[in-house]
Scaffold this motif. Structure first.
Motif, PDB file in Angstrom:
ATOM      1  N   PRO A   1     -41.573  66.412 -12.792  1.00 42.38           N
ATOM      2  CA  PRO A   1     -40.227  65.826 -12.754  1.00 42.38           C
ATOM      3  C   PRO A   1     -40.203  64.507 -13.527  1.00 42.38           C
ATOM      4  O   PRO A   1     -41.078  63.672 -13.372  1.00 42.38           O
ATOM      5  N   ARG A   2     -39.185  64.345 -14.375  1.00 44.66           N
ATOM      6  CA  ARG A   2     -39.080  63.144 -15.194  1.00 44.66           C
ATOM      7  C   ARG A   2     -37.735  62.428 -15.035  1.00 44.66           C
ATOM      8  O   ARG A   2     -37.599  61.289 -15.415  1.00 44.66           O
ATOM      9  N   ARG A   3     -36.735  63.130 -14.535  1.00 43.27           N
ATOM     10  CA  ARG A   3     -35.412  62.517 -14.366  1.00 43.27           C
ATOM     11  C   ARG A   3     -35.182  62.249 -12.878  1.00 43.27           C
ATOM     12  O   ARG A   3     -35.810  62.851 -12.015  1.00 43.27           O
ATOM     13  N   ALA A   4     -34.253  61.348 -12.593  1.00 41.37           N
ATOM     14  CA  ALA A   4     -33.970  60.981 -11.209  1.00 41.37           C
ATOM     15  C   ALA A   4     -33.570  62.193 -10.372  1.00 41.37           C
ATOM     16  O   ALA A   4     -33.999  62.315  -9.221  1.00 41.37           O
ATOM     17  N   ASP A   5     -32.774  63.115 -10.936  1.00 43.69           N
ATOM     18  CA  ASP A   5     -32.364  64.277 -10.152  1.00 43.69           C
ATOM     19  C   ASP A   5     -33.554  65.196  -9.858  1.00 43.69           C
ATOM     20  O   ASP A   5     -33.641  65.781  -8.779  1.00 43.69           O
ATOM     21  N   GLU A   6     -34.484  65.303 -10.796  1.00 45.71           N
ATOM     22  CA  GLU A   6     -35.672  66.138 -10.567  1.00 45.71           C
ATOM     23  C   GLU A   6     -36.592  65.514  -9.516  1.00 45.71           C
ATOM     24  O   GLU A   6     -37.113  66.211  -8.642  1.00 45.71           O
ATOM     25  N   VAL A   7     -36.784  64.203  -9.590  1.00 45.83           N
ATOM     26  CA  VAL A   7     -37.608  63.516  -8.595  1.00 45.83           C
ATOM     27  C   VAL A   7     -36.930  63.612  -7.228  1.00 45.83           C
ATOM     28  O   VAL A   7     -37.581  63.856  -6.209  1.00 45.83           O
ATOM     29  N   GLY A   8     -35.616  63.458  -7.202  1.00 40.90           N
ATOM     30  CA  GLY A   8     -34.880  63.594  -5.944  1.00 40.90           C
ATOM     31  C   GLY A   8     -35.034  64.971  -5.331  1.00 40.90           C
ATOM     32  O   GLY A   8     -35.207  65.110  -4.113  1.00 40.90           O
ATOM     33  N   ALA A   9     -35.005  66.005  -6.161  1.00 38.94           N
ATOM     34  CA  ALA A   9     -35.180  67.369  -5.662  1.00 38.94           C
ATOM     35  C   ALA A   9     -36.585  67.554  -5.088  1.00 38.94           C
ATOM     36  O   ALA A   9     -36.759  68.212  -4.054  1.00 38.94           O
ATOM     37  N   LEU A  10     -37.588  66.966  -5.734  1.00 41.14           N
ATOM     38  CA  LEU A  10     -38.949  67.042  -5.213  1.00 41.14           C
ATOM     39  C   LEU A  10     -39.053  66.324  -3.871  1.00 41.14           C
ATOM     40  O   LEU A  10     -39.678  66.825  -2.922  1.00 41.14           O
ATOM     41  N   LEU A  11     -38.430  65.167  -3.754  1.00 38.82           N
ATOM     42  CA  LEU A  11     -38.410  64.444  -2.480  1.00 38.82           C
ATOM     43  C   LEU A  11     -37.687  65.253  -1.406  1.00 38.82           C
ATOM     44  O   LEU A  11     -38.114  65.284  -0.245  1.00 38.82           O
ATOM     45  N   ASP A  12     -36.591  65.910  -1.771  1.00 40.46           N
ATOM     46  CA  ASP A  12     -35.872  66.772  -0.820  1.00 40.46           C
ATOM     47  C   ASP A  12     -36.782  67.872  -0.305  1.00 40.46           C
ATOM     48  O   ASP A  12     -36.800  68.172   0.896  1.00 40.46           O
ATOM     49  N   ARG A  13     -37.540  68.502  -1.217  1.00 42.06           N
ATOM     50  CA  ARG A  13     -38.475  69.557  -0.806  1.00 42.06           C
ATOM     51  C   ARG A  13     -39.552  69.001   0.115  1.00 42.06           C
ATOM     52  O   ARG A  13     -39.957  69.633   1.081  1.00 42.06           O
ATOM     53  N   ASP A  14     -40.010  67.782  -0.163  1.00 46.27           N
ATOM     54  CA  ASP A  14     -41.032  67.167   0.677  1.00 46.27           C
ATOM     55  C   ASP A  14     -40.482  66.848   2.065  1.00 46.27           C
ATOM     56  O   ASP A  14     -41.165  67.043   3.072  1.00 46.27           O
ATOM     57  N   GLU A  15     -39.244  66.375   2.129  1.00 47.66           N
ATOM     58  CA  GLU A  15     -38.620  66.119   3.429  1.00 47.66           C
ATOM     59  C   GLU A  15     -38.416  67.417   4.200  1.00 47.66           C
ATOM     60  O   GLU A  15     -38.610  67.460   5.421  1.00 47.66           O
TER      61      GLU A  15
END
Length: 95
Positions: free
Chosen positions: A5-19
């Motif tokens: 992930p390189r963009r804020a939306d991609e990092v956010g999606a990864l964080l969502d999956r982690d949560e």
């Protein structure tokens, strides 16, 4: 190898999956504690970028403003990380 992930939306999606993993821990966590630490260290190590090729058309004042703005943005990121780490976590389901 998985997509980085390189963009804020991609990092956010990864964080969502982690949560979501916290709620239903099946398989391996999307982000390990070691990866969180590495991500924070990378953010803390970030340096203001050089103006690059376009800077040849800039005045010294414009180049100085670019660098000052870059440094200010990085200081803000570090401040926000420090604030988030020092505060108690928000209640579940609240961002």
């Amino acid at each position: 190898m998985p997509h980085t992930p390189r963009r804020a939306d991609e990092v956010g999606a990864l964080l969502d999956r982690d949560e979501a993993y916290d709620e239903d821990p099946i398989g391996d966590p999307p982000i390990t504690v070691a990866r969180y630490r590495a991500a924070l260290r990378a953010a803390l190590a970030a340096q203001a970028p050089e103006p690059g090729v376009v800077a040849s058309a800039w005045s010294q004042r414009e180049a100085d403003a670019f660098l000052a703005g870059s440094r200010a943005a990085l200081r803000l990121v570090v401040e926000m990380i420090g604030h988030a780490l020092a505060m108690p976590p928000p209640p579940r389901g609240v961002d």
